[in-house]
Design a protein around this motif. Structure first.
Motif, PDB file in Angstrom:
ATOM      1  N   GLY A 196      38.831  62.147  55.671  1.00 35.71           N
ATOM      2  CA  GLY A 196      40.034  61.244  55.989  1.00 35.71           C
ATOM      3  C   GLY A 196      39.016  60.158  56.267  1.00 35.71           C
ATOM      4  N   ALA A 197      38.037  59.838  55.918  1.00 37.75           N
ATOM      5  CA  ALA A 197      37.266  58.140  55.731  1.00 37.75           C
ATOM      6  C   ALA A 197      37.085  58.200  53.858  1.00 37.75           C
ATOM      7  N   ALA A 198      37.211  58.609  53.156  1.00 34.43           N
ATOM      8  CA  ALA A 198      37.206  58.923  51.636  1.00 34.43           C
ATOM      9  C   ALA A 198      38.893  59.133  51.594  1.00 34.43           C
ATOM     10  N   LYS A 199      39.425  59.278  51.943  1.00 32.90           N
ATOM     11  CA  LYS A 199      40.744  58.963  51.646  1.00 32.90           C
ATOM     12  C   LYS A 199      41.577  57.455  51.747  1.00 32.90           C
ATOM     13  N   GLN A 200      40.643  57.179  53.126  1.00 31.02           N
ATOM     14  CA  GLN A 200      41.014  55.709  53.493  1.00 31.02           C
ATOM     15  C   GLN A 200      40.449  55.076  52.712  1.00 31.02           C
ATOM     16  N   GLU A 201      39.379  55.074  52.266  1.00 27.49           N
ATOM     17  CA  GLU A 201      38.912  54.197  51.555  1.00 27.49           C
ATOM     18  C   GLU A 201      39.517  54.140  49.504  1.00 27.49           C
ATOM     19  N   PHE A 202      39.632  55.908  49.350  1.00 22.23           N
ATOM     20  CA  PHE A 202      40.370  55.433  48.078  1.00 22.23           C
ATOM     21  C   PHE A 202      42.043  54.959  48.026  1.00 22.23           C
ATOM     22  N   ASP A 203      42.821  55.149  49.136  1.00 18.45           N
ATOM     23  CA  ASP A 203      44.069  54.509  49.727  1.00 18.45           C
ATOM     24  C   ASP A 203      44.110  52.963  49.268  1.00 18.45           C
ATOM     25  N   CYS A 204      42.431  52.629  49.562  1.00 14.91           N
ATOM     26  CA  CYS A 204      42.969  50.807  49.511  1.00 14.91           C
ATOM     27  C   CYS A 204      42.765  50.602  48.506  1.00 14.91           C
ATOM     28  N   ILE A 205      41.109  51.387  47.799  1.00 13.52           N
ATOM     29  CA  ILE A 205      41.221  50.933  46.495  1.00 13.52           C
ATOM     30  C   ILE A 205      42.808  50.563  45.347  1.00 13.52           C
ATOM     31  N   GLN A 206      43.481  51.740  45.856  1.00 12.44           N
ATOM     32  CA  GLN A 206      44.185  52.134  44.735  1.00 12.44           C
ATOM     33  C   GLN A 206      45.446  51.229  45.571  1.00 12.44           C
ATOM     34  N   CYS A 207      45.897  50.321  46.418  1.00 14.40           N
ATOM     35  CA  CYS A 207      46.484  49.788  47.214  1.00 14.40           C
ATOM     36  C   CYS A 207      46.420  48.086  46.742  1.00 14.40           C
ATOM     37  N   LEU A 208      45.148  47.826  45.796  1.00 17.54           N
ATOM     38  CA  LEU A 208      44.501  47.120  44.989  1.00 17.54           C
ATOM     39  C   LEU A 208      45.418  46.795  43.774  1.00 17.54           C
ATOM     40  N   TYR A 209      44.923  48.060  43.009  1.00 18.88           N
ATOM     41  CA  TYR A 209      45.405  47.957  41.478  1.00 18.88           C
ATOM     42  C   TYR A 209      46.557  48.798  41.472  1.00 18.88           C
ATOM     43  N   LEU A 210      47.642  48.254  42.583  1.00 15.72           N
ATOM     44  CA  LEU A 210      49.740  49.463  41.848  1.00 15.72           C
ATOM     45  C   LEU A 210      49.710  48.338  42.268  1.00 15.72           C
ATOM     46  N   ASN A 211      50.836  47.934  41.267  1.00 18.18           N
ATOM     47  CA  ASN A 211      52.040  47.345  40.978  1.00 18.18           C
ATOM     48  C   ASN A 211      51.351  45.859  41.251  1.00 18.18           C
ATOM     49  N   ARG A 212      50.941  45.599  39.605  1.00 16.65           N
ATOM     50  CA  ARG A 212      50.314  44.137  39.527  1.00 16.65           C
ATOM     51  C   ARG A 212      50.884  43.781  38.355  1.00 16.65           C
ATOM     52  N   GLU A 213      50.909  42.482  38.455  1.00 12.34           N
ATOM     53  CA  GLU A 213      51.775  42.093  36.905  1.00 12.34           C
ATOM     54  C   GLU A 213      50.917  40.709  36.528  1.00 12.34           C
ATOM     55  N   GLN A 214      51.345  40.939  35.325  1.00 12.28           N
ATOM     56  CA  GLN A 214      50.642  39.320  34.751  1.00 12.28           C
ATOM     57  C   GLN A 214      51.875  38.458  33.779  1.00 12.28           C
ATOM     58  N   PHE A 215      50.909  36.949  33.858  1.00  4.18           N
ATOM     59  CA  PHE A 215      52.281  36.347  32.681  1.00  4.18           C
ATOM     60  C   PHE A 215      50.888  35.902  31.765  1.00  4.18           C
ATOM     61  N   PHE A 216      51.191  34.880  30.528  1.00  2.00           N
ATOM     62  CA  PHE A 216      51.406  33.945  30.481  1.00  2.00           C
ATOM     63  C   PHE A 216      51.770  32.199  30.085  1.00  2.00           C
ATOM     64  N   LYS A 217      50.583  31.389  30.413  1.00  2.23           N
ATOM     65  CA  LYS A 217      51.123  30.207  30.173  1.00  2.23           C
ATOM     66  C   LYS A 217      50.537  29.010  29.148  1.00  2.23           C
TER      67      LYS A 217
END
Length: 71
Positions: A2-23
């Motif tokens: 349970g704890a490992a899955k929660q940690e994985f979900d937390c890390i995964q949330c930080l790195y999904l659906n990211r975007e970038q742009f240049f200015k």
């Protein structure tokens, strides 16, 4: 598990659906999805780099380097 899955979900949330742009000056590009990699300067990026380098050094001939000092 349970704890490992929660940690994985937390890390995964930080790195999904990211975007970038240049200015440049006042011109801004359209946003693009980031499909791989970790944000520069993040703790995870540093940790993964250290793990990669430690593993890399164990499998190369670079361990046989000799450093000479001139007197």
């Amino acid at each position: 598990m349970g704890a490992a899955k929660q940690e994985f979900d937390c890390i995964q949330c930080l790195y999904l659906n990211r975007e970038q742009f240049f200015k440049i000056d006042s011109v801004k590009s359209a946003q693009q999805n980031i499909e791989c990699g970790v944000p520069q300067g993040s703790i995870l990026a540093l940790t993964l780099f250290i793990l990669y380098i430690n593993d890399l050094m164990g499998h190369t001939i670079f361990l046989n380097l000799v450093f000479c000092v001139r007197h």
